[in-house]
Design a protein around this motif. Structure first.
Motif, short mmCIF file in Angstrom:
data_model
loop_
_atom_site.label_atom_id
_atom_site.label_comp_id
_atom_site.label_asym_id
_atom_site.label_seq_id
_atom_site.Cartn_x
_atom_site.Cartn_y
_atom_site.Cartn_z
N GLY A 172 20.05 -10.97 -34.92
CA GLY A 172 19.07 -11.05 -33.85
C GLY A 172 18.68 -12.44 -33.40
N HIS A 226 19.65 -5.69 -31.46
CA HIS A 226 19.56 -4.78 -30.32
C HIS A 226 18.62 -5.31 -29.24
N ARG A 227 17.71 -6.19 -29.63
CA ARG A 227 16.77 -6.73 -28.66
C ARG A 227 17.44 -7.71 -27.70
#
Length: 399
Positions: free
Chosen positions: A13, A43-44
Motif C-alpha cells: 500500500g 487496494h486503496r
C-alpha cells in the motif's frame, strides 16, 4: 533469463503501487508468467480488477476470501510458493518490510513470503525520512541477513513533495535485477568456470592512529563490476577498502585498509583469469607513521610523502598468458590520451576511463560516464553504474 519464468508480483500500500501495473506488463513482454498478490492497503491505490485483467489470473489478497471456498484458498500461499521461480515485492512499504523481518503472516502476501521456495526481491519504497529511520534500517539489514535480495530505492521527487531517497526504481532496473538474480542461480555465461578478482573503494594511508590520507571513492563502480561478472558466471572475489555497501550473495569479499594491504592480497590473487582494478588506490603514503596521535601544538606544518606500490603496473609486469587485466583511470583532463598512455605503460588489455569534471558522475554518485579503451578501439557508455558495468563486460567478453 525472464522468458518462461514464473513470477509472483507482490504489491503493497504505497503511492508507487500504480507503477506495479507497468512492471507486470514489462515482465510479460519479457516472456514471464506473472501472478499478483496484494496487501489490503494496496487496494486503496490500485484495484484488484486491474491486476487480474493484466495478469489473466485471480489476484490473491485474503487467506479466507468471502467469495471463495476455504478449501480453494487457505493453501493458496503454499501452492504459489512452490510454483514461482522468483517473488518480487514492488513497491514494498516500511510496514510490510517490518512484517517480513518479524515473520508476521497476517495477509496473503506475507504468508506467501514464508511459503516461497524461490528467491525474494524486495524494493523498499517510502518517504526519505522513513527510509532513514533506525527501525527501517534495522529491518532491511535483517532481510539481507536472511538471504533476501534488496534493490535500493532511487533518489528524487517523492509523493510528500520532498526530495530524497525512497522512489521505486525504474521498471528496467527491476527487470535487470530480477534477471541477474535468476542468472546467479544458473551461473552460466562467458565467465563460467573463471576466477574473477575485482578491487573496489578507497585505500587509507594513516599519518597516526586517527588521521589518514584517502579519497571519496564509494566503491559503487567496483561492486557493480563484481555483480556484472557474477551474472556472466564468474567466481568472483572483491577486495575492497572501507565502504558501506550491501554485499551480494555468492561473492567473496575481503576487506583491506591501505595500499600495502591491497598489494599483499593481490599477490595472492594474481593468478586470476580476470582482474578488474576498480579501486581508487592512494598514490602516496606518509613517509613517517606516528604510533600515537600527533598533538596539534607539536605537529609540523609539512607532511612528507612517499610513493605507494603501483599495483596495476606490477600486475601488468607479471601478467599471465590468457589473463584479462582491466584497469580504471580517473582523469580531470585529456581523458582518452592519458588513459591510452596508461593502457600501454601498464600492459593492460582494457582500461575504463572516466572523469570527475562532469556533474553527477564519478565518486559517490550512482551514475557515471566512461570510455572503454583497448589497443584497437574506444566506446563510451553513460548511465547507472550497474548498467555501465554490465555493458563493459558484455563488450569485453562478447556476452
Amino acid at each position: 533469463m525472464l522468458s518462461d519464468k514464473r513470477i509472483i508480483l507482490g504489491v503493497t500500500g504505497g503511492i508507487a503501487a500504480y507503477k506495479a501495473a507497468f512492471l507486470l506488463r514489462a515482465f510479460q513482454k519479457a516472456g514471464a508468467e506473472v501472478r499478483v498478490t496484494m496487501t489490503p492497503a494496496a487496494h486503496r491505490f490500485v484495484g484488484v480488477d486491474t491486476f487480474a485483467s493484466l495478469s489473466k489470473h485471480p489476484v490473491a489478497t485474503h487467506i479466507f476470501p468471502e467469495n471463495q471456498a476455504a478449501a480453494d484458498s487457505w493453501t493458496q500461499h503454499i501452492e504459489w510458493g512452490e510454483w514461482a521461480d522468483l517473488f518480487i515485492i514492488a513497491p514494498c512499504t516500511a510496514n510490510t518490510i517490518a512484517k517480513i523481518a518479524g515473520g508476521i503472516s497476517d495477509n496473503m502476501l506475507t504468508s506467501t513470503v514464508l511459503a516461497a521456495r524461490c528467491p525474494l526481491l524486495i524494493c523498499p519504497t517510502m518517504d526519505g525520512e522513513m527510509y532513514r529511520a533506525p527501525a527501517v534500517k534495522r529491518n532491511i539489514q535483517t532481510l539481507r541477513d536472511d538471504g533476501y535480495h534488496i534493490l535500493e530505492p532511487e533518489e528524487g521527487y517523492l509523493a510528500s513533495g520532498l526530495e530524497g531517497k525512497g522512489r521505486l526504481p525504474e521498471t528496467e532496473d527491476i527487470l535487470d535485477e530480477s534477471s541477474a538474480i535468476l542468472t546467479r542461480t544458473v551461473s552460466e555465461g562467458p565467465l563460467s568456470g573463471k576466477k574473477v578478482v575485482v578491487t573496489a573503494g578507497p585505500t587509507r594511508e594513516f599519518i597516526d592512529p586517527i588521521r589518514f590520507i584517502s579519497n571519496p571513492s564509494s566503491g559503487k563502480m567496483g561492486f557493480a563490476m563484481a555483480d556484472a561478472a557474477q551474472q556472466l558466471g564468474g567466481e568472483v572475489t572483491v577486495i575492497h577498502g572501507p565502504v558501506q555497501l550491501p554485499k551480494t550473495e555468492g561473492i567473496n569479499y575481503i576487506g583491506i585498509t591501505s595500499t600495502a594491504d591491497l598489494f599483499e592480497e593481490m599477490k595472492h590473487h594474481a593468478d586470476a583469469d580476470v582482474i578488474i582494478m576498480a579501486a581508487a588506490v592512494s598514490d602516496f603514503t606518509p613517509a613517517d607513521y606516528h604510533g600515537q596521535k600527533v598533538k596539534k601544538d607539536e605537529a609540523k606544518e609539512t607532511l612528507h610523502l612517499q610513493s605507494t606500490q603501483d599495483i596495476l603496473q606490477w600486475l601488468g609486469q607479471h601478467k599471465q598468458e590468457a589473463q584479462t587485466l582491466i584497469g580504471f583511470a580517473m582523469e580531470t583532463e585529456d581523458l582518452v590520451k592519458n588513459a591510452r598512455q596508461k593502457l600501454k605503460k601498464k600492459n593492460l588489455d582494457w582500461i575504463i576511463a572516466n572523469t570527475i569534471s562532469a556533474e553527477n558522475v564519478g565518486f559517490e554518485s550512482d551514475s557515471n560516464t566512461v570510455t572503454v579503451i583497448n589497443k584497437q578501439s574506444t566506446e563510451s557508455f553513460a548511465g547507472s553504474k550497474k548498467k555501465i558495468a554490465q555493458k563493459i563486460l558484455a563488450l569485453i567478453f562478447k556476452a
